[in-house]
Design a protein around this motif. Structure first.
Motif, short mmCIF file in Angstrom:
data_model
loop_
_atom_site.label_atom_id
_atom_site.label_comp_id
_atom_site.label_asym_id
_atom_site.label_seq_id
_atom_site.Cartn_x
_atom_site.Cartn_y
_atom_site.Cartn_z
N TYR A 1 35.04 45.46 38.51
CA TYR A 1 33.90 44.56 38.72
C TYR A 1 34.25 43.46 39.73
CZ TYR A 1 31.87 46.70 34.53
OH TYR A 1 31.36 47.57 33.61
N SER A 2 35.53 43.05 39.75
CA SER A 2 35.92 41.98 40.67
C SER A 2 35.84 42.41 42.12
CB SER A 2 37.35 41.52 40.35
OG SER A 2 38.30 42.51 40.72
N MET A 3 35.71 43.71 42.35
CA MET A 3 35.58 44.22 43.71
C MET A 3 34.14 44.59 44.05
SD MET A 3 39.02 46.57 44.03
CE MET A 3 40.63 45.86 43.70
N THR A 4 33.22 44.04 43.27
CA THR A 4 31.80 44.27 43.53
C THR A 4 31.08 42.92 43.63
OG1 THR A 4 31.12 44.30 41.19
CG2 THR A 4 31.94 46.37 42.14
N GLY B 1 35.21 45.53 47.94
CA GLY B 1 36.66 45.47 48.11
C GLY B 1 37.24 44.13 47.66
N PHE B 2 38.10 43.56 48.50
CA PHE B 2 38.81 42.32 48.14
C PHE B 2 38.10 41.07 48.66
CE2 PHE B 2 42.08 45.60 48.02
CZ PHE B 2 42.68 45.35 46.79
N ASP B 3 36.84 41.18 49.01
CA ASP B 3 36.11 40.03 49.55
C ASP B 3 36.04 38.88 48.56
OD1 ASP B 3 35.78 41.51 51.80
OD2 ASP B 3 33.61 41.80 51.59
N ASN B 4 35.88 39.20 47.27
CA ASN B 4 35.82 38.14 46.26
C ASN B 4 37.12 37.36 46.20
OD1 ASN B 4 33.17 38.44 45.33
ND2 ASN B 4 33.74 40.06 43.89
N TYR B 5 38.25 38.05 46.32
CA TYR B 5 39.54 37.38 46.27
C TYR B 5 39.75 36.50 47.50
CZ TYR B 5 40.55 40.51 42.39
OH TYR B 5 40.51 41.18 41.19
N VAL B 6 39.32 37.00 48.65
CA VAL B 6 39.40 36.18 49.87
C VAL B 6 38.55 34.93 49.72
CG1 VAL B 6 38.91 36.12 52.34
CG2 VAL B 6 39.87 38.19 51.32
N LYS B 7 37.39 35.09 49.14
CA LYS B 7 36.49 33.96 48.93
C LYS B 7 37.09 32.95 47.97
CE LYS B 7 31.69 32.90 47.66
NZ LYS B 7 30.39 33.48 47.24
N LEU B 8 37.75 33.45 46.93
CA LEU B 8 38.35 32.56 45.94
C LEU B 8 39.42 31.68 46.56
CD1 LEU B 8 38.81 34.67 42.68
CD2 LEU B 8 37.14 32.87 43.14
N PHE B 9 40.32 32.29 47.29
CA PHE B 9 41.44 31.53 47.83
C PHE B 9 41.06 30.66 49.01
CE2 PHE B 9 43.59 35.00 45.54
CZ PHE B 9 44.39 34.23 44.71
N ASN B 10 39.81 30.75 49.44
CA ASN B 10 39.27 29.84 50.44
C ASN B 10 38.35 28.80 49.82
OD1 ASN B 10 40.51 30.90 52.80
ND2 ASN B 10 39.06 32.62 52.78
N GLN C 1 27.12 35.16 39.35
CA GLN C 1 28.06 35.85 40.23
C GLN C 1 29.18 36.44 39.37
OE1 GLN C 1 29.19 32.76 43.01
NE2 GLN C 1 27.44 33.13 44.32
N PHE C 2 28.83 37.49 38.63
CA PHE C 2 29.79 38.05 37.68
C PHE C 2 30.94 38.76 38.39
CE2 PHE C 2 26.70 36.98 34.61
CZ PHE C 2 27.29 37.07 33.35
N GLY C 3 30.69 39.34 39.53
CA GLY C 3 31.77 39.96 40.28
C GLY C 3 32.82 38.95 40.69
N LEU C 4 32.38 37.82 41.20
CA LEU C 4 33.30 36.75 41.59
C LEU C 4 33.99 36.16 40.36
CD1 LEU C 4 34.32 35.06 43.97
CD2 LEU C 4 32.43 33.48 43.56
N ALA C 5 33.26 36.03 39.26
CA ALA C 5 33.85 35.52 38.02
C ALA C 5 34.92 36.47 37.49
CB ALA C 5 32.77 35.31 36.97
N CYS C 6 34.68 37.78 37.61
CA CYS C 6 35.70 38.75 37.20
C CYS C 6 36.97 38.61 38.04
CB CYS C 6 35.15 40.16 37.30
SG CYS C 6 33.95 40.59 36.00
N ALA C 7 36.80 38.32 39.32
CA ALA C 7 37.96 38.10 40.18
C ALA C 7 38.75 36.89 39.70
CB ALA C 7 37.51 37.91 41.63
#
Length: 331
Positions: A58-61, A74-83, A294-300
């Motif tokens: 889910y974190s990749m959606t 993909g890893f867009d949520n993780y990139v968004k988080l660390f920015n 934003q459950f995908g981002l929350a899962c990340a």
């Protein structure tokens, strides 16, 4: 020679391990393995591993959480988080809690446990302070109070205008604390929040350490006393090494709680405190999921929190091992 031949013919010359391997599985062995190994493993896979794997997916959606549309990004949520500066502040705050809360809680719990078990008179039988039973009950009492109630109680104590803390300090002559906002000042918000969590858990870990200290033979403390060791030296050289595994367990559990701390922080400062000084990852995750959909981002965020928790636990075990925790000190 005849004895050797009989020995070989009887098969007793075959290694015992090989003979055991030839034995067929009986119903008792199969049922035992199924109930005590297979069933717990299935439960663990279904209720622990499977949800975590789902969370990773889910974190990749870009799933909103309220429909079946889950576009893979993909890893867009993780990139968004660390920015995200606010999320990184929450990570920093969670790590601060994981560093200080276990240390403070474990040290205070050890001191209290030592006092009520071996901190009594230096003459006669090894025992704790007078009235040790009363101290145990009083110290453990906060743990039985729900976390939400603890947060509400301390929020009232910290209240700037009518709080008990400011009233006591002002009564003692500290006029500068007459209307001091303990939870509203960036300098004190985090410290005040940590005090609440420590107060709620120090009694529980004190009881854990008391049980561990009670398991140490009294002769060990008697020998230390004969050798002239004082209370402090006895605690450092005997008590702590012999209950090291219990301390490690307490440290890991307290660290995991510190990395979450959602309930306490939400009740004390639902918005994350002044300048987000008390915002933790769990709060940011909750807001992202249920306020912003934003459950995908929350899962990340949840995956990042899980990884940090695993790293923390691994570091605790590693440090314990490197500092001699795996050695047998019972002798």
């Amino acid at each position: 020679m005849t004895q050797v031949a009989n020995h070989v013919q009887s098969g007793s010359g075959v290694p015992a391990a090989a003979r055991r391997r030839r034995k067929k599985l009986t119903f008792d062995k199969v049922s035992f393995m199924a109930v005590f190994l297979g069933l717990p493993l299935v439960i663990y896979l279904v209720f622990v591993i499977s949800p975590f794997v789902q969370a990773v997916y889910y974190s990749m959606t870009s799933w909103s959480g309220f429909d079946n549309n889950m576009p893979f990004i993909g890893f867009d949520n993780y990139v968004k988080l660390f920015n995200d500066d606010i999320f990184m502040i929450s990570v920093r705050n969670s790590i601060i809690l994981a560093i200080f809360l276990p240390v403070i809680t474990v040290i205070l719990s050890l001191i209290l446990a030592t006092l009520v078990t071996i901190g009594g008179s230096s003459r006669g039988q090894i025992k704790g302070l007078k009235g040790a039973g009363f101290y145990r009950i009083v110290s453990f009492f906060p743990y039985v109070i729900p976390a939400v109630v603890i947060g509400i109680i301390w929020a009232q104590i910290y209240d700037p205008s009518s709080g008990l803390l400011n009233g006591l300090l002002a009564g003692l002559g500290f006029d500068g604390f007459k209307d001091f906002p303990w939870l509203g000042d960036p300098r004190t918000a985090m410290v005040a929040s940590m005090v609440v969590i420590v107060w709620g858990f120090v009694g529980f870990y004190m009881i854990l350490f008391i049980a561990a200290i009670k398991g140490i033979p009294a002769e060990t403390f008697e020998a230390a006393r004969i050798d002239g060791a004082g209370r402090f030296r006895t605690a450092i050289t005997i008590t702590i090494p012999l209950i090291r595994d219990n301390i490690q367990t307490a440290y890991v559990y307290m660290g995991i709680l510190a990395l979450d701390a959602f309930v306490y922080m939400s009740v004390l400062n639902s918005t994350g405190g002044p300048d987000n000084t008390t915002l933790v990852m769990a709060q940011k995750l909750f807001t992202t999921a249920f306020s912003k959909s934003q459950f995908g981002l929350a899962c990340a965020m949840g995956v990042v929190l899980a990884v940090i928790t695993l790293i923390f636990s691994a570091l605790v075990f590693l440090v314990n091992r490197l500092t001699g925790g795996s050695k047998d000190v019972s002798n």
